[in-house]
Design a protein around this motif. Sequence first.
Motif, PDB file in Angstrom:
ATOM      1  N   LEU A   1       0.842  -1.198   0.000  1.00  0.00           N
ATOM      2  CA  LEU A   1       0.000   0.000   0.000  1.00  0.00           C
ATOM      3  C   LEU A   1       0.876   1.246   0.000  1.00  0.00           C
ATOM      4  O   LEU A   1       0.575   2.222  -0.713  1.00  0.00           O
ATOM      5  CB  LEU A   1      -0.932   0.001   1.211  1.00  0.00           C
ATOM      6  CG  LEU A   1      -1.795   1.256   1.396  1.00  0.00           C
ATOM      7  CD1 LEU A   1      -2.639   1.534   0.168  1.00  0.00           C
ATOM      8  CD2 LEU A   1      -2.662   1.126   2.644  1.00  0.00           C
ATOM      9  N   GLN A   2       1.958   1.232   0.749  1.00  0.00           N
ATOM     10  CA  GLN A   2       2.861   2.377   0.758  1.00  0.00           C
ATOM     11  C   GLN A   2       3.494   2.578  -0.612  1.00  0.00           C
ATOM     12  O   GLN A   2       3.648   3.717  -1.083  1.00  0.00           O
ATOM     13  CB  GLN A   2       3.948   2.190   1.814  1.00  0.00           C
ATOM     14  CG  GLN A   2       4.835   3.417   2.000  1.00  0.00           C
ATOM     15  CD  GLN A   2       4.027   4.638   2.392  1.00  0.00           C
ATOM     16  OE1 GLN A   2       3.282   4.622   3.367  1.00  0.00           O
ATOM     17  NE2 GLN A   2       4.162   5.726   1.629  1.00  0.00           N
ATOM     18  N   LYS A   3       3.843   1.477  -1.279  1.00  0.00           N
ATOM     19  CA  LYS A   3       4.367   1.580  -2.644  1.00  0.00           C
ATOM     20  C   LYS A   3       3.355   2.243  -3.568  1.00  0.00           C
ATOM     21  O   LYS A   3       3.710   3.072  -4.417  1.00  0.00           O
ATOM     22  CB  LYS A   3       4.726   0.187  -3.187  1.00  0.00           C
ATOM     23  CG  LYS A   3       6.034  -0.396  -2.698  1.00  0.00           C
ATOM     24  CD  LYS A   3       6.327  -1.691  -3.444  1.00  0.00           C
ATOM     25  CE  LYS A   3       7.646  -2.304  -3.028  1.00  0.00           C
ATOM     26  NZ  LYS A   3       7.940  -3.548  -3.800  1.00  0.00           N
ATOM     27  N   ALA A   4       2.090   1.859  -3.416  1.00  0.00           N
ATOM     28  CA  ALA A   4       1.039   2.449  -4.245  1.00  0.00           C
ATOM     29  C   ALA A   4       0.934   3.953  -3.992  1.00  0.00           C
ATOM     30  O   ALA A   4       0.813   4.750  -4.934  1.00  0.00           O
ATOM     31  CB  ALA A   4      -0.300   1.765  -3.977  1.00  0.00           C
ATOM     32  N   ARG A   5       0.973   4.328  -2.737  1.00  0.00           N
ATOM     33  CA  ARG A   5       0.888   5.754  -2.405  1.00  0.00           C
ATOM     34  C   ARG A   5       2.086   6.519  -2.960  1.00  0.00           C
ATOM     35  O   ARG A   5       1.951   7.652  -3.420  1.00  0.00           O
ATOM     36  CB  ARG A   5       0.794   5.919  -0.889  1.00  0.00           C
ATOM     37  CG  ARG A   5      -0.538   5.432  -0.311  1.00  0.00           C
ATOM     38  CD  ARG A   5      -0.559   5.483   1.205  1.00  0.00           C
ATOM     39  NE  ARG A   5      -1.865   5.114   1.743  1.00  0.00           N
ATOM     40  CZ  ARG A   5      -2.124   4.944   3.037  1.00  0.00           C
ATOM     41  NH1 ARG A   5      -1.141   5.132   3.932  1.00  0.00           N
ATOM     42  NH2 ARG A   5      -3.332   4.603   3.445  1.00  0.00           N
ATOM     43  N   ASP A   6       3.258   5.893  -2.918  1.00  0.00           N
ATOM     44  CA  ASP A   6       4.454   6.540  -3.447  1.00  0.00           C
ATOM     45  C   ASP A   6       4.378   6.745  -4.960  1.00  0.00           C
ATOM     46  O   ASP A   6       4.984   7.676  -5.500  1.00  0.00           O
ATOM     47  CB  ASP A   6       5.700   5.709  -3.108  1.00  0.00           C
ATOM     48  CG  ASP A   6       6.005   5.694  -1.608  1.00  0.00           C
ATOM     49  OD1 ASP A   6       5.484   6.567  -0.889  1.00  0.00           O
ATOM     50  OD2 ASP A   6       6.745   4.797  -1.173  1.00  0.00           O
ATOM     51  N   LEU A   7       3.637   5.867  -5.651  1.00  0.00           N
ATOM     52  CA  LEU A   7       3.509   5.964  -7.107  1.00  0.00           C
ATOM     53  C   LEU A   7       2.414   6.937  -7.544  1.00  0.00           C
ATOM     54  O   LEU A   7       2.335   7.283  -8.725  1.00  0.00           O
ATOM     55  CB  LEU A   7       3.190   4.582  -7.704  1.00  0.00           C
ATOM     56  CG  LEU A   7       4.346   3.647  -8.015  1.00  0.00           C
ATOM     57  CD1 LEU A   7       3.821   2.387  -8.711  1.00  0.00           C
ATOM     58  CD2 LEU A   7       5.388   4.329  -8.903  1.00  0.00           C
ATOM     59  N   MET A   8       1.581   7.369  -6.629  1.00  0.00           N
ATOM     60  CA  MET A   8       0.425   8.189  -7.005  1.00  0.00           C
ATOM     61  C   MET A   8       0.787   9.456  -7.787  1.00  0.00           C
ATOM     62  O   MET A   8       0.116   9.779  -8.773  1.00  0.00           O
ATOM     63  CB  MET A   8      -0.405   8.517  -5.762  1.00  0.00           C
ATOM     64  CG  MET A   8      -1.210   7.341  -5.232  1.00  0.00           C
ATOM     65  SD  MET A   8      -2.091   7.698  -3.695  1.00  0.00           S
ATOM     66  CE  MET A   8      -3.268   8.942  -4.246  1.00  0.00           C
ATOM     67  N   PRO A   9       1.830  10.193  -7.419  1.00  0.00           N
ATOM     68  CA  PRO A   9       2.157  11.393  -8.225  1.00  0.00           C
ATOM     69  C   PRO A   9       2.509  11.052  -9.670  1.00  0.00           C
ATOM     70  O   PRO A   9       2.071  11.761 -10.593  1.00  0.00           O
ATOM     71  CB  PRO A   9       3.351  11.990  -7.472  1.00  0.00           C
ATOM     72  CG  PRO A   9       3.202  11.501  -6.065  1.00  0.00           C
ATOM     73  CD  PRO A   9       2.654  10.108  -6.194  1.00  0.00           C
ATOM     74  N   LEU A  10       3.286   9.992  -9.889  1.00  0.00           N
ATOM     75  CA  LEU A  10       3.637   9.585 -11.254  1.00  0.00           C
ATOM     76  C   LEU A  10       2.389   9.208 -12.042  1.00  0.00           C
ATOM     77  O   LEU A  10       2.221   9.617 -13.206  1.00  0.00           O
ATOM     78  CB  LEU A  10       4.604   8.399 -11.207  1.00  0.00           C
ATOM     79  CG  LEU A  10       4.895   7.706 -12.555  1.00  0.00           C
ATOM     80  CD1 LEU A  10       5.739   8.615 -13.434  1.00  0.00           C
ATOM     81  CD2 LEU A  10       5.590   6.365 -12.331  1.00  0.00           C
ATOM     82  N   ILE A  11       1.507   8.442 -11.415  1.00  0.00           N
ATOM     83  CA  ILE A  11       0.304   7.970 -12.104  1.00  0.00           C
ATOM     84  C   ILE A  11      -0.645   9.133 -12.387  1.00  0.00           C
ATOM     85  O   ILE A  11      -1.191   9.254 -13.490  1.00  0.00           O
ATOM     86  CB  ILE A  11      -0.389   6.883 -11.258  1.00  0.00           C
ATOM     87  CG1 ILE A  11       0.506   5.647 -11.159  1.00  0.00           C
ATOM     88  CG2 ILE A  11      -1.743   6.521 -11.851  1.00  0.00           C
ATOM     89  CD1 ILE A  11       0.023   4.617 -10.161  1.00  0.00           C
ATOM     90  N   ALA A  12      -0.829  10.003 -11.407  1.00  0.00           N
ATOM     91  CA  ALA A  12      -1.730  11.140 -11.591  1.00  0.00           C
ATOM     92  C   ALA A  12      -1.242  12.050 -12.715  1.00  0.00           C
ATOM     93  O   ALA A  12      -2.055  12.578 -13.494  1.00  0.00           O
ATOM     94  CB  ALA A  12      -1.856  11.925 -10.286  1.00  0.00           C
ATOM     95  N   ALA A  13       0.061  12.218 -12.817  1.00  0.00           N
ATOM     96  CA  ALA A  13       0.616  13.076 -13.859  1.00  0.00           C
ATOM     97  C   ALA A  13       0.383  12.501 -15.254  1.00  0.00           C
ATOM     98  O   ALA A  13       0.362  13.245 -16.246  1.00  0.00           O
ATOM     99  CB  ALA A  13       2.110  13.287 -13.616  1.00  0.00           C
TER     100      ALA A  13
END
Length: 301
Positions: free
Chosen positions: A8-20
């Motif tokens: 879950l922490q990995k997913a949260r860390d990826l959120m800026p890349l994915i949102a962009a």
Amino acid sequence: MPTVHPQLQKARDLMPLIAAAADEHDEIRQLTKPVVKALVDGGFFTLLKTKSVGGMELKPSIFAQVTEALAHADGSTGWVVCQSNDCSTTSAYLQPTIAQEIFGRPDGIVAWGPPGSPYEATPVEGGYRITGKWRFMSGSQNATWLGAHLRVAGTKETKTFLFPKSSATFHDIWHTLGLRGTASNEYSVDDLFIPHERAVYRDGPRDRRNDSPLYRFTSTQLYSIGFGGVALGIARATMDAFLDLPRETTRRGAGKPMAENNVVQSHVAQGEAKWRSARYFLRAAADEAWKTIEARGEMDM
């Protein structure tokens, strides 16, 4: 404070890349290569695979939290990850060597359309012959294998058939308003031979080779939990987008900003309460089902 699961922490860390990348996903109607690489490198296509092929066998409640976080950043990304992982539970039903061949690599990803097609699989020496066309193959662009669910001719039973992506013909039909980045296109095969070892009965004990409680959940149940997380993530993003509107925004004809409007405040509060309730219920129900399976060996209907 509750411990955050590492995935879950990995997913949260990826959120800026994915949102962009979300707008580009809509434009190209599939996930971008950098996002797919990040998902593969982060193990996001191994969440429900068996540990024997390098998977995590995540509890469904954790799986839903991961899909929620990804969908919060971009609905299409959360959807593709959810769909691909449910397909990967087939690793629990295959012979070990076949499971390793299909799912053993980090990019060993399967995509397929839903069951219920009118086609039948014809038994032949060594396996089956299948012909058909299916839609809604979410995640098709980053899959390496495909699947199809067909009734076996002369029976009332349905099997799942797996075959290399190169065996199928693709039809670009995914021109939609929402979830454009899922690449949920159409595919077809014509008189394709499927050996016995790549045709399995899912969602039951007949071909099941793994005793984890995870594989006592049916495909429909895991879809419901995972896509429940996706829905929560999209809803959270929508609510956040509304709350991010400038506080001084005023509706036409209104005498004060929306942020100070009692009706708006009431609807925001009710929406937040409904969202939190749905989130809690989903996780609690998934964990209760898991505990039931651990105690009794199967789902309690």
